[in-house]
Write a protein that holds these residues in place. Structure first.
Motif, PDB file in Angstrom:
ATOM      1  N   PRO A 125       9.397 -49.703  13.533  1.00 48.40           N
ATOM      2  CA  PRO A 125       9.104 -50.259  14.597  1.00 48.40           C
ATOM      3  C   PRO A 125       7.537 -50.275  14.977  1.00 48.40           C
ATOM      4  O   PRO A 125       6.844 -49.430  14.380  1.00 48.40           O
ATOM      5  CB  PRO A 125       9.767 -49.545  15.844  1.00 48.40           C
ATOM      6  CG  PRO A 125       9.753 -48.107  15.196  1.00 48.40           C
ATOM      7  CD  PRO A 125       9.922 -48.239  13.696  1.00 48.40           C
ATOM      8  N   VAL A 126       7.131 -51.268  15.847  1.00 50.83           N
ATOM      9  CA  VAL A 126       5.643 -51.560  16.188  1.00 50.83           C
ATOM     10  C   VAL A 126       5.518 -51.189  17.589  1.00 50.83           C
ATOM     11  O   VAL A 126       6.327 -51.716  18.388  1.00 50.83           O
ATOM     12  CB  VAL A 126       5.278 -52.962  15.648  1.00 50.83           C
ATOM     13  CG1 VAL A 126       5.040 -53.134  14.167  1.00 50.83           C
ATOM     14  CG2 VAL A 126       6.076 -54.123  16.291  1.00 50.83           C
ATOM     15  N   GLN A 149      11.695 -54.587  15.090  1.00 48.36           N
ATOM     16  CA  GLN A 149      11.817 -53.950  16.282  1.00 48.36           C
ATOM     17  C   GLN A 149      10.621 -53.329  16.812  1.00 48.36           C
ATOM     18  O   GLN A 149       9.719 -52.937  16.142  1.00 48.36           O
ATOM     19  CB  GLN A 149      12.979 -52.745  16.145  1.00 48.36           C
ATOM     20  CG  GLN A 149      14.397 -53.213  15.917  1.00 48.36           C
ATOM     21  CD  GLN A 149      15.310 -51.988  16.043  1.00 48.36           C
ATOM     22  OE1 GLN A 149      14.992 -50.965  15.583  1.00 48.36           O
ATOM     23  NE2 GLN A 149      16.513 -52.319  17.073  1.00 48.36           N
ATOM     24  N   GLY A 150      10.467 -53.127  18.035  1.00 51.67           N
ATOM     25  CA  GLY A 150       9.130 -52.786  18.890  1.00 51.67           C
ATOM     26  C   GLY A 150       9.287 -52.774  19.943  1.00 51.67           C
ATOM     27  O   GLY A 150      10.176 -53.017  20.837  1.00 51.67           O
ATOM     28  N   LEU A 166      13.005 -59.922  25.058  1.00 52.45           N
ATOM     29  CA  LEU A 166      14.309 -59.370  25.029  1.00 52.45           C
ATOM     30  C   LEU A 166      15.290 -60.148  23.991  1.00 52.45           C
ATOM     31  O   LEU A 166      16.105 -59.266  23.111  1.00 52.45           O
ATOM     32  CB  LEU A 166      14.735 -59.111  26.294  1.00 52.45           C
ATOM     33  CG  LEU A 166      14.102 -58.329  27.291  1.00 52.45           C
ATOM     34  CD1 LEU A 166      14.927 -58.248  28.470  1.00 52.45           C
ATOM     35  CD2 LEU A 166      13.627 -56.833  26.713  1.00 52.45           C
ATOM     36  N   LYS A 167      15.111 -61.293  23.993  1.00 51.41           N
ATOM     37  CA  LYS A 167      15.947 -61.882  23.025  1.00 51.41           C
ATOM     38  C   LYS A 167      15.509 -61.693  21.696  1.00 51.41           C
ATOM     39  O   LYS A 167      16.311 -61.841  20.739  1.00 51.41           O
ATOM     40  CB  LYS A 167      15.885 -63.506  23.583  1.00 51.41           C
ATOM     41  CG  LYS A 167      16.601 -64.001  24.669  1.00 51.41           C
ATOM     42  CD  LYS A 167      16.543 -65.254  25.046  1.00 51.41           C
ATOM     43  CE  LYS A 167      17.290 -65.943  26.198  1.00 51.41           C
ATOM     44  NZ  LYS A 167      17.082 -67.249  26.534  1.00 51.41           N
ATOM     45  N   MET A 168      14.171 -61.596  21.239  1.00 46.47           N
ATOM     46  CA  MET A 168      13.606 -61.326  20.161  1.00 46.47           C
ATOM     47  C   MET A 168      14.187 -59.715  19.179  1.00 46.47           C
ATOM     48  O   MET A 168      13.643 -59.480  18.387  1.00 46.47           O
ATOM     49  CB  MET A 168      12.343 -61.614  20.101  1.00 46.47           C
ATOM     50  CG  MET A 168      11.862 -63.065  20.190  1.00 46.47           C
ATOM     51  SD  MET A 168      10.172 -63.193  20.637  1.00 46.47           S
ATOM     52  CE  MET A 168       9.466 -62.751  18.943  1.00 46.47           C
ATOM     53  N   GLY A 169      14.788 -58.942  20.409  1.00 52.61           N
ATOM     54  CA  GLY A 169      14.911 -57.668  20.176  1.00 52.61           C
ATOM     55  C   GLY A 169      13.987 -56.774  20.580  1.00 52.61           C
ATOM     56  O   GLY A 169      14.175 -55.361  20.198  1.00 52.61           O
ATOM     57  N   PHE A 170      12.792 -57.077  21.004  1.00 50.44           N
ATOM     58  CA  PHE A 170      11.742 -56.117  21.507  1.00 50.44           C
ATOM     59  C   PHE A 170      12.290 -55.259  23.002  1.00 50.44           C
ATOM     60  O   PHE A 170      13.011 -55.686  23.555  1.00 50.44           O
ATOM     61  CB  PHE A 170      10.368 -56.763  21.956  1.00 50.44           C
ATOM     62  CG  PHE A 170       9.693 -57.004  20.378  1.00 50.44           C
ATOM     63  CD1 PHE A 170       9.022 -56.032  19.841  1.00 50.44           C
ATOM     64  CD2 PHE A 170      10.099 -58.376  19.654  1.00 50.44           C
ATOM     65  CE1 PHE A 170       8.387 -56.493  18.755  1.00 50.44           C
ATOM     66  CE2 PHE A 170       9.684 -58.639  18.414  1.00 50.44           C
ATOM     67  CZ  PHE A 170       8.614 -57.770  18.030  1.00 50.44           C
ATOM     68  N   TYR A 171      11.740 -54.106  23.180  1.00 49.90           N
ATOM     69  CA  TYR A 171      11.900 -53.409  24.319  1.00 49.90           C
ATOM     70  C   TYR A 171      10.424 -53.801  24.983  1.00 49.90           C
ATOM     71  O   TYR A 171       9.274 -54.035  24.517  1.00 49.90           O
ATOM     72  CB  TYR A 171      11.903 -51.816  24.029  1.00 49.90           C
ATOM     73  CG  TYR A 171      13.237 -51.361  23.525  1.00 49.90           C
ATOM     74  CD1 TYR A 171      14.204 -50.732  24.244  1.00 49.90           C
ATOM     75  CD2 TYR A 171      13.463 -51.722  22.127  1.00 49.90           C
ATOM     76  CE1 TYR A 171      15.292 -50.300  23.929  1.00 49.90           C
ATOM     77  CE2 TYR A 171      14.771 -51.544  21.757  1.00 49.90           C
ATOM     78  CZ  TYR A 171      15.744 -50.632  22.406  1.00 49.90           C
ATOM     79  OH  TYR A 171      17.014 -50.358  21.982  1.00 49.90           O
TER      80      TYR A 171
END
Length: 257
Positions: A125-126, A149-150, A166-171
């Protein structure tokens, strides 16, 4: 149990009392701290710190301020750390900063891209820094970060940007500015997005929350961020602490203790 997902305990401002700061974190039930690198020197120091303390983890990366100093050998060194150092759990902090422009924008983008590719290659993750660079940031992430993820640390964007991330999967991670009286957009973002996609952090020694604003920040103060989120969302701070801790463990693939 609270988890400070972004700190800079290797900063020189902790040189006189670093051990005391870490002990205060333990006494305040901080179950984990991710110490982020900003250059090669601070990344190496972050690893050393993490190896001395079981509840501290390291991220390695070149901050946009330091992008102008990056050389080819740095990427090989980071890859060695990612593969060989068990306490290195992410690439960060990396990204873009157009507020200060300490490094030319094109250099920032190139160094950011190289580190995204490094993280993708090594399945890590980044931790992303973004200041006054929303347009270029989103363009790069749309193009380069599919399947990654990141977290966008110390999130400063608006609600539409938050929803897209959020749609891209990031927090998204929030810090002391959420507690400031002049916080405008950020409370609305926190109110609207799911707690399950939030992390909390101090970014210490920077961005000290109320009621300690004006003093040096430290991990023990991350509770004030949790309390403000709880106030906004109508939950208890303990619930916020628990969920954001689980989010951090999940994102960074840290085994619960």
């Amino acid at each position: 149990m609270l988890f400070d997902s972004h700190a800079h305990l290797t900063d020189e401002r902790f040189d006189d009392d670093r051990d005391d700061v870490i002990e205060r974190a333990k006494s305040e039930k901080i179950s984990g701290i991710i110490n982020a690198g900003a250059c090669m020197k601070s990344s190496a120091a972050s690893i050393a710190l993490a190896n001395r303390h079981p509840f501290i983890y390291a991220a390695v990366g070149i901050h946009p301020h330091d992008a102008k100093d990056a050389v080819e050998a740095d990427y090989a060194q980071m890859e060695d750390w990612l593969r060989q150092e068990k306490k290195v759990i992410a690439v960060g902090e990396i990204g873009l900063d157009y507020y200060y422009d300490f490094s030319p924008k094109e250099v920032q983008k190139e160094v950011f891209l190289r580190q995204l590719q490094l993280a993708k290659k090594n399945d890590r993750p980044v931790i992303i820094h973004n200041r006054d660079s929303h347009g270029d940031m989103m363009e790069i992430l749309r193009r380069e970060a599919k399947g990654m993820q990141g977290v966008l640390h110390c999130f400063s964007g608006g609600l539409e940007m938050a929803r897209e991330l959020l749609k891209m999967g990031f927090y998204l991670s929030v810090a002391g500015p959420l507690t400031y009286k002049n916080a405008a957009v950020l409370p609305e973002v926190v109110k609207e997005i799911p707690l399950e996609r939030l992390l909390i952090e101090t970014d210490c020694p920077y961005l000290t929350p109320q009621p300690h604003r004006g003093k040096r920040n430290e991990p023990a103060y991350v509770r004030y961020v949790a309390e403000k989120i709880a106030e906004i969302k109508g939950k208890t701070w303990q619930e916020v602490a628990s969920v954001t801790r689980e989010n951090t463990l999940r994102l960074f693939r840290i085994a619960a203790k």
